[in-house]
Design an enzyme around this catalytic site. Structure first.
Site, short mmCIF file in Angstrom:
data_model
loop_
_atom_site.label_atom_id
_atom_site.label_comp_id
_atom_site.label_asym_id
_atom_site.label_seq_id
_atom_site.Cartn_x
_atom_site.Cartn_y
_atom_site.Cartn_z
CD1 TRP A 166 -3.37 -1.26 0.52
CD2 TRP A 166 -2.34 -2.09 1.69
NE1 TRP A 166 -4.49 -1.61 0.23
CE2 TRP A 166 -3.20 -2.89 1.28
CE3 TRP A 166 -1.33 -3.04 2.42
CZ2 TRP A 166 -4.23 -4.05 1.57
CZ3 TRP A 166 -1.56 -4.14 2.61
CH2 TRP A 166 -3.37 -4.63 2.55
CG HIS A 180 -6.93 0.46 2.90
ND1 HIS A 180 -6.69 -0.97 3.49
CD2 HIS A 180 -6.24 1.86 3.85
CE1 HIS A 180 -5.98 -0.38 4.29
NE2 HIS A 180 -6.31 1.17 4.69
NE ARG A 206 -4.23 1.48 -2.41
CZ ARG A 206 -4.43 -0.18 -3.01
NH1 ARG A 206 -4.02 -0.69 -3.53
NH2 ARG A 206 -5.87 0.02 -1.97
CD GLN A 220 -9.97 0.76 -1.32
OE1 GLN A 220 -10.20 0.78 -0.21
NE2 GLN A 220 -9.40 -0.65 -1.65
CB VAL A 263 -10.00 -10.16 6.80
CG1 VAL A 263 -11.16 -8.97 7.06
CG2 VAL A 263 -8.88 -10.31 5.09
CB ALA A 317 -14.24 -6.26 7.12
N1 DAH Z 1 -8.39 -2.46 2.23
C1 DAH Z 1 -8.00 -3.96 1.45
C2 DAH Z 1 -7.37 -2.69 0.00
O1 DAH Z 1 -7.24 -2.13 -0.55
C3 DAH Z 1 -9.61 -3.80 0.28
C4 DAH Z 1 -10.19 -5.22 1.46
C5 DAH Z 1 -9.32 -6.23 1.32
C6 DAH Z 1 -11.00 -4.33 2.29
C7 DAH Z 1 -10.02 -7.28 2.84
C8 DAH Z 1 -10.90 -5.31 3.46
C9 DAH Z 1 -10.69 -6.53 3.66
O2 DAH Z 1 -12.08 -4.73 4.44
O3 DAH Z 1 -11.49 -7.69 4.22
O4 DAH Z 1 -6.53 -3.59 -0.86
#
Ligand code: DAH
Length: 349
Positions: A166, A180, A206, A220, A263, A317
């Site tokens: 990220w 994100h 990004r 997003q 997660v 999530a």
């Molecule tokens: N934050 C992640 C991204 O930007 C996307 C994401 C993946 C969000 C898994 C979530 C999750 O809440 O459980 O790539």
């Protein structure tokens, strides 16, 4: 009047003046030229006025009469010609104005172009609408946030290797252009009691080399659902329902394990290909499936950091890219079109 000018000469002179003035009048083009001609012909210092003034000095009464009649007749003739010429110049002018400044009041008015809502904004509104009907609240993220919210609260402590995926833009005082919208997870979870259902649509940034599928700035939608007894099947049910509404057709979903620090278990959710309905095409690389979002069961550490007891509550999530969803909905092959300001593209929505 000098005595040496005899009367015949005077009469001749009047005749000459009249024809001279007639000639000048015939070539006068506008009212300004006409005005100075009028002064020259009939003004106080004009030759004709001078002749008229001096008639009284002629000795012979016969001469007085003849010259007087002739000069007055000349004056009247010229006055008449002047006023006729004035009228004709005015008339020509008005006729010209009509041609030049023709106004057709039956023509439609000038159309002012008004803009319209950007396709990404339209689609975010659609997503919000679908999720709100399913009981989700909507939160918006801060565009610039701190390390704590963007990383630490979603189980990415300092020096965690997964932070590299990220990589983004930092300000000099250690703030970050959010990578994100998971940056809002902790704020939402710690400010409410379960059941918690929320989505977070917002712009992310990004440090990315752009190509047809990647943009440095994109949108997003993060989603979270926390309550007692929430499980992965509930998540797939919610997302399947959402995608069926969004694409206006029945879709299938499947979960494939993958790693995200926030997660456990974490994974990718795939959708039966929107373009070929799962039959196999170039977009889904003949697999019939499209990997569409990251998701999973919220990590116990993330719940704990928000003061939610992971032994009592569980939650799921997800996070997906809005542009990617729209690209599939309308078969758009280059993400850069969304922000290129290309009106031919934007006007289609
Ligand atoms: N934050 C992640 C991204 O930007 C996307 C994401 C993946 C969000 C898994 C979530 C999750 O809440 O459980 O790539």
């Amino acid at each position: 009047m000098a005595d040496d000018i005899n009367n015949d000469n005077l009469l001749e002179r009047i005749g000459k003046l009249v024809s001279e003035y007639k000639e000048s009048l015939s070539i006068a083009q506008d009212l300004i030229a006409l005005e100075s001609l009028e002064i020259k012909i009939l003004g106080r210092k004009s030759e004709l006025t001078n002749i008229l003034k001096n008639i009284k000095d002629l000795k012979d009464p016969q001469d007085k009469k003849r010259v007087g009649q002739e000069a007055n007749f000349a004056k009247q003739t010229l006055e008449k010609l002047l006023s006729e010429k004035k009228e004709s110049i005015k008339k020509d002018y008005l006729a010209n104005v009509e041609i030049k400044e023709k106004l057709d009041i039956t023509l439609p008015g000038t159309k002012f172009e008004t803009g319209h809502i950007h396709p990404v904004t339209q689609m975010i509104a659609l997503c919000e609408d679908i999720f709100m009907k399913m009981g989700f609240d909507v939160y918006y993220p801060n565009a610039i946030d701190d390390d704590y919210h963007n990383f630490e609260t979603v189980n990415l402590p300092p020096n965690h290797p997964a932070r590299d995926s990220w990589d983004t833009f930092w300000t000099e005082d250690d703030h970050i252009a959010i990578t994100h919208t998971s940056s809002m997870q902790n704020r939402i979870l710690s400010s409410k009691n379960p059941p918690i259902r929320a989505i977070v649509p917002g712009r992310c940034f990004r440090h990315e080399a752009t190509d047809a599928r990647h943009e440095h700035t994109f949108n997003q939608i993060e989603g979270i659902y926390v309550d007692k007894g929430v499980n992965l099947t509930n998540m797939l049910g919610v997302l399947q329902e959402f995608f069926s509404k969004f694409y206006e057709k029945e879709v299938k979903v499947k979960f494939t394990p993958d790693f995200f620090p926030f997660v456990e278990p974490g994974g990718m959710m795939s959708l039966s290909c929107i373009l070929c309905d799962g039959k196999g095409c170039s977009v889904c690389k003949q697999t019939g499936w499209l990997e569409i979002l990251g998701c999973g069961m919220i990590h116990p550490k993330v719940l704990e950091m928000a003061n939610i007891d992971p032994n009592t509550y569980s939650g799921f999530a997800w996070g997906f890219g809005v542009e990617r969803l729209i690209m599939l909905k309308y078969d758009i092959n280059d993400i850069r079109l969304f922000y290129s300001g290309n009106l031919d593209f934007l006007k289609q929505f």
